[in-house]
Motif scaffolding. Sequence first.
Motif, PDB file in Angstrom:
ATOM      1  N   CYS A 165      30.132  72.644  -9.708  1.00  0.00           N
ATOM      2  CA  CYS A 165      30.097  71.563 -11.053  1.00  0.00           C
ATOM      3  C   CYS A 165      28.888  71.448 -11.738  1.00  0.00           C
ATOM      4  CB  CYS A 165      30.701  70.326 -10.390  1.00  0.00           C
ATOM      5  SG  CYS A 165      32.162  70.323  -9.482  1.00  0.00           S
TER       6      CYS A 165
ATOM      7  N   HIS B 182      27.457  70.514 -15.204  1.00  0.00           N
ATOM      8  CA  HIS B 182      27.038  69.053 -15.328  1.00  0.00           C
ATOM      9  C   HIS B 182      25.873  68.917 -14.486  1.00  0.00           C
ATOM     10  CE1 HIS B 182      30.964  68.322 -17.096  1.00  0.00           C
ATOM     11  NE2 HIS B 182      31.593  69.392 -16.451  1.00  0.00           N
TER      12      HIS B 182
ATOM     13  N   TYR C  77      24.456  65.179 -15.930  1.00  0.00           N
ATOM     14  CA  TYR C  77      26.083  65.513 -15.765  1.00  0.00           C
ATOM     15  C   TYR C  77      26.346  65.897 -17.012  1.00  0.00           C
ATOM     16  CZ  TYR C  77      25.387  62.949 -11.327  1.00  0.00           C
ATOM     17  OH  TYR C  77      24.894  62.677 -10.017  1.00  0.00           O
TER      18      TYR C  77
ATOM     19  N   LEU D 234      29.383  63.130 -17.280  1.00  0.00           N
ATOM     20  CA  LEU D 234      30.445  62.554 -16.371  1.00  0.00           C
ATOM     21  C   LEU D 234      30.124  61.294 -15.835  1.00  0.00           C
ATOM     22  CD1 LEU D 234      30.970  65.666 -14.313  1.00  0.00           C
ATOM     23  CD2 LEU D 234      32.287  64.980 -16.137  1.00  0.00           C
TER      24      LEU D 234
ATOM     25  N   LEU E  58      33.064  58.289 -15.326  1.00  0.00           N
ATOM     26  CA  LEU E  58      34.433  58.914 -15.380  1.00  0.00           C
ATOM     27  C   LEU E  58      35.461  57.844 -15.376  1.00  0.00           C
ATOM     28  CD1 LEU E  58      34.176  62.320 -13.804  1.00  0.00           C
ATOM     29  CD2 LEU E  58      34.782  61.820 -16.151  1.00  0.00           C
TER      30      LEU E  58
ATOM     31  N   TYR F 125      42.018  63.732 -11.375  1.00  0.00           N
ATOM     32  CA  TYR F 125      40.923  64.692 -10.700  1.00  0.00           C
ATOM     33  C   TYR F 125      41.322  66.051 -10.164  1.00  0.00           C
ATOM     34  CZ  TYR F 125      38.084  60.276 -11.475  1.00  0.00           C
ATOM     35  OH  TYR F 125      37.526  59.432 -12.121  1.00  0.00           O
TER      36      TYR F 125
ATOM     37  N   LEU G  87      33.278  62.294  -7.692  1.00  0.00           N
ATOM     38  CA  LEU G  87      33.456  62.012  -9.187  1.00  0.00           C
ATOM     39  C   LEU G  87      33.698  60.533  -9.619  1.00  0.00           C
ATOM     40  CD1 LEU G  87      35.431  65.290  -9.852  1.00  0.00           C
ATOM     41  CD2 LEU G  87      33.164  64.964 -10.691  1.00  0.00           C
TER      42      LEU G  87
END
Length: 573
Positions: A481, A485, A490, A523, A526, A543, A570
């Motif tokens: 990721c 990000h 991010y 991000l 979130l 997610y 996350l």
Amino acid sequence: MVGALALLAGWLALAASAADAAEATAIDPGDVGRVINFSGRARVGTGTDVFLNALVIGPGAPKSVLIRAVGPGLAQFGVAGSLVAPAITLFSGAQIVASNTAWNTAPNAPEIRTAALRVGAFPFAEGSLDSALLATLGAGTYTIQVSGVNNTTGVALVEVYDLETEKLPDDIRDNASPFLLEGRRIFRDDTFGNEVFWGDRLRLHQAIIGERHGGVGAGLPATQALAVGLKVDVARLPQAVIDAVKAGQVDLEKPETTIALLTLDSVVGVKAMVEGGQIKSIGLTCALCHSTVDDSFAKGIGRRLDGWPNRDLNVGAIVALAPSLKPFADALQLDEGTIRSVLRSWGPGKYDAELNKDGKAFQPDGRPAATVLPAIFGLAGQNLATYTGWGSIPYWNAYVAVTQMHGQGTFFDPRLLDAGKFPVSVRTNGANIRPAQDLVTSKLPALHYYQLSIPAPTPPKDSFDAAAARGRAVFNGKAMCATCHVPPLYSDPGHPLHVGAEIGIDNFHADRSPTGAYRTTPLKGLFAREKGGFYHDGRFKDYAVVIDHYKPVLRFDLNNSEQNDLIQYLKSL
């Protein structure tokens, strides 16, 4: 005739020099200091119990002061029983020097607003009944009287600011503080003159107030207003209204309640233009789509959360209420019935900011082309705005203010002259808009500053578990990721654009923009964007679906434990 509170024993010297200030405030002779403001809270009664306080101006040159009596504005700080409509009268002996009720009715209201920003006072709501006055006073003793209009009583905050204070040594801070406050005012309360469009042309307010109040149809009851996602800022409700709602004395099934809430300027992002007690037009602000409330009072009623996307807001359904959609019909060359069908197809939390540029109402698979409302928090350090990186944040502010909110302002983008890609824009001269009066451009700097100042919210502690600590390693390693990000932004530092093939999706929405690509969305926060799904059109419901999508695209795999760890991480961002 002494009020409930005597500020500084009833006397304050606003000195004309540092030496005078040192004597008045009993500081050490070697110090250089001055009294620059004071404030105090008191219960304001009637008759001999109105608030009185003496103000002494020391010898020297005349001194400019800002005096404020805060009543309704105290609600945002949780103060109960505030004075509904305070009135200020400044006396020199028995002679009235100046007076005010409802600060923005004063002839010098713009100067009052600017003075408050300069000294760092919290801003009054544009339509509030708080009072304020500016005065330039020579040496002498003056009396400040605060009473309630029509003999009302309640708690008030009285403030006096010396406007002749020396300039702070940090000129950058001097510049920043007014920018922040003015930017917040613009974000929350400025329509950029778009009431000419929403009120005068579409007549949206008429559908809201109903036939009985000079509009059309049955009107919009408060229950329906809340059902389509409109929010109410509890800080702008007088205590009497809050108490009545709690007691069940307010009928939310009547449009009159919606009218009252609009008149109180408490509906987030919606500004009623009131004349003679009647709503004559309506305008919209940035906060309509990009603020919500915390539901601390009731569902849809609470304290503002600026920058949060209002994923409950059904923009299309609200606009479809307007008696006339002729401006849209003319631009898109469709009948009004078709326009209403398109608007109603969007659903809650979605909006199509390109429709009046390319005319594409639906995706190739038949789904609406609208995208989920984005967050306007955590933007500091981010390059490019929107899901497809149309441009910088100020660019997008101008684009939205002029071409979507239909404010009166200048907008220029020659990329929109591409007739093959943006036929509606070319047909309607949407690439070069230059009205006689520009109510947008001068506000872009402060608006940008405020938006950059809004931090991403911290997720509630109970919204994720201890597995988040392990999930960080999965995020940075096996799941890859962090390749795009990149912590702590991010997002991609630099030029964060990727074509659909890189991220395993179609390029339909990217191709609607001048870039032809998708931006790497930041991000942080979130959890505040879970409702409505992830990605630009909400295509991934949660997610787990996002992670499963990326497994074949980026060629990785996770076991159940690793996937749960990543999800918790996350959620913790």
